[in-house]
Design an enzyme around this catalytic site. Structure first.
Site, PDB file in Angstrom:
ATOM      1  N   SER A  73       0.856  -1.176   0.000  1.00  0.00           N
ATOM      2  CA  SER A  73       0.000   0.000   0.000  1.00  0.00           C
ATOM      3  C   SER A  73       0.893   1.227   0.000  1.00  0.00           C
ATOM      4  O   SER A  73       2.050   1.179   0.447  1.00  0.00           O
ATOM      5  CB  SER A  73      -0.885  -0.002   1.253  1.00  0.00           C
ATOM      6  OG  SER A  73      -1.524   1.240   1.439  1.00  0.00           O
TER       7      SER A  73
ATOM      8  N   TYR B  18      -2.891  -0.373  11.013  1.00  0.00           N
ATOM      9  CA  TYR B  18      -2.675  -0.845   9.648  1.00  0.00           C
ATOM     10  C   TYR B  18      -1.386  -0.267   9.065  1.00  0.00           C
ATOM     11  O   TYR B  18      -0.595  -0.995   8.446  1.00  0.00           O
ATOM     12  CB  TYR B  18      -3.878  -0.448   8.789  1.00  0.00           C
ATOM     13  CG  TYR B  18      -3.796  -0.877   7.343  1.00  0.00           C
ATOM     14  CD1 TYR B  18      -4.128  -2.168   6.961  1.00  0.00           C
ATOM     15  CD2 TYR B  18      -3.388   0.015   6.351  1.00  0.00           C
ATOM     16  CE1 TYR B  18      -4.064  -2.567   5.635  1.00  0.00           C
ATOM     17  CE2 TYR B  18      -3.326  -0.372   5.018  1.00  0.00           C
ATOM     18  CZ  TYR B  18      -3.657  -1.659   4.666  1.00  0.00           C
ATOM     19  OH  TYR B  18      -3.593  -2.039   3.351  1.00  0.00           O
TER      20      TYR B  18
END
Length: 340
Positions: free
Chosen positions: A143, A156
């Protein structure tokens, strides 16, 4: 390398929904034999049906990636039933949408175990089988948040940063050993997946991906390409990913202030959060009797179905040649102009 039964053997964690589900369909379209690892039985059943309809062979294996013994046993079952693993895609994750002060220590630990250690355990299980054969590819689904932390996603972001460091170190070790096993990472933008309907949230309003938003099929295309071309250390998907990583490298302090101003509102819609929204932190949101969430979230009308940045990331050499030619032509024109 091709399995003796036809097609490659591909393992995908987090295959019951979102990016993993879309990737499973794309591998299946080529006739690959796809092992689907996840917890939710409804999602696994739906993903297996998708793979079969697309022309692939499906093996659904219920597993919690936070438990190494389960992951290793799943890998052993895949090799017994489908053949030697050619590609392992780490994609499973969970998260909590909340300010750090509102996340319980046990919740932070659980996110880390699934989202970071799940990748470590997947890589460990894959490598123990790939290294003796000196063949195989591990694709880490990353990501932009592996480089750039944002508010409301501390657990996260921390896990994705850890995956980034782990993958770099592992890649160096494989290169040192001159192994033909490869690892590569695909850095994703905001994607229209069901996570915003089942991730534990303490936000006042319904969570959303930070625009611009891309469809999971764009991510799936990048994953399959990376599996076929693992020599590149990483791929960037989406112009927003490229802009974020460049801005973070050049002016991280300014980006801190920008995200402090915009990061709270940009991750929430105008609708209040449903207090009865399921949460998959401890149990799968799509367990038996619950709905199959599929690959797409609630943002189809706002999501892009292609990425120019992905094409650019896949064609660096071509762009480099084009840039060199353009520079040479420009220099030649400038020289001619001076002479005249």
């Amino acid at each position: 390398m091709t399995s003796k039964n036809g097609g490659r053997v591909v393992v995908i964690t987090g295959a019951s929904g979102g990016i993993g589900r879309a990737a499973a369909r794309r591998f299946a379209r080529r006739g690959d034999r796809v092992a689907l690892l996840a917890r939710g039985e409804s999602g696994l059943d739906g993903a297996a049906d998708d793979v079969r309809r697309a022309g692939g062979t499906a093996l659904a294996v219920p597993v919690d990636v936070a438990e190494f013994d389960e992951v290793d046993a799943a890998a052993a079952r895949v090799e017994r039933e489908l053949g030697p693993i050619d590609v392992w895609v780490n994609d499973a994750f969970t998260s909590v949408f909340a300010p750090f002060t509102e996340i319980e220590p046990k919740e932070f630990k659980r996110v880390t175990e699934v989202t970071y250690l799940g990748y470590v355990y997947g890589a460990k299980a894959a490598l123990s089988r790939m290294l003796p054969r000196d063949h195989g590819t591990i694709v880490q689904v990353g990501s932009a948040l592996a480089y750039r932390g944002i508010p409301l996603q501390t657990a996260y972001c921390g896990a994705k940063h850890a995956v980034q460091g782990f993958n770099e170190a592992l890649r160096c070790e494989l290169l040192h050993n001159r192994s033909h096993v490869r690892t590569t990472m695909v850095q994703m933008p905001a994607v229209n997946t069901p996570q915003f309907d089942w991730v534990l949230s303490r936000l006042p309003r319904h969570a959303q991906p930070v625009p611009p938003i891309y469809q999971p099929e764009v991510a799936a295309k990048a994953i399959v390409y990376a599996a076929d071309h693992p020599g590149r250390r990483e791929y960037w998907v989406g112009a927003s990913t490229a802009a974020t990583l460049i801005a973070n490298a050049v002016a991280p302090g300014l980006l801190d202030r920008y995200l402090a101003r915009t990061g709270f509102t940009s991750q929430q819609t105008s609708q209040p959060r449903d207090p009865h929204q399921p949460a998959n932190l401890w149990e799968p949101a799509d367990d038996t009797g619950e709905p199959d969430f599929g690959a797409h979230g609630d943002f189809d009308k706002r999501a892009h179905d292609r990425s120019a940045q992905l094409w650019a990331s896949q064609h660096h050499a071509l762009l480099g040649v084009a840039g060199a030619v353009a520079t040479a032509v420009g220099a030649g024109l400038a020289l001619r102009s001076r002479r005249s």
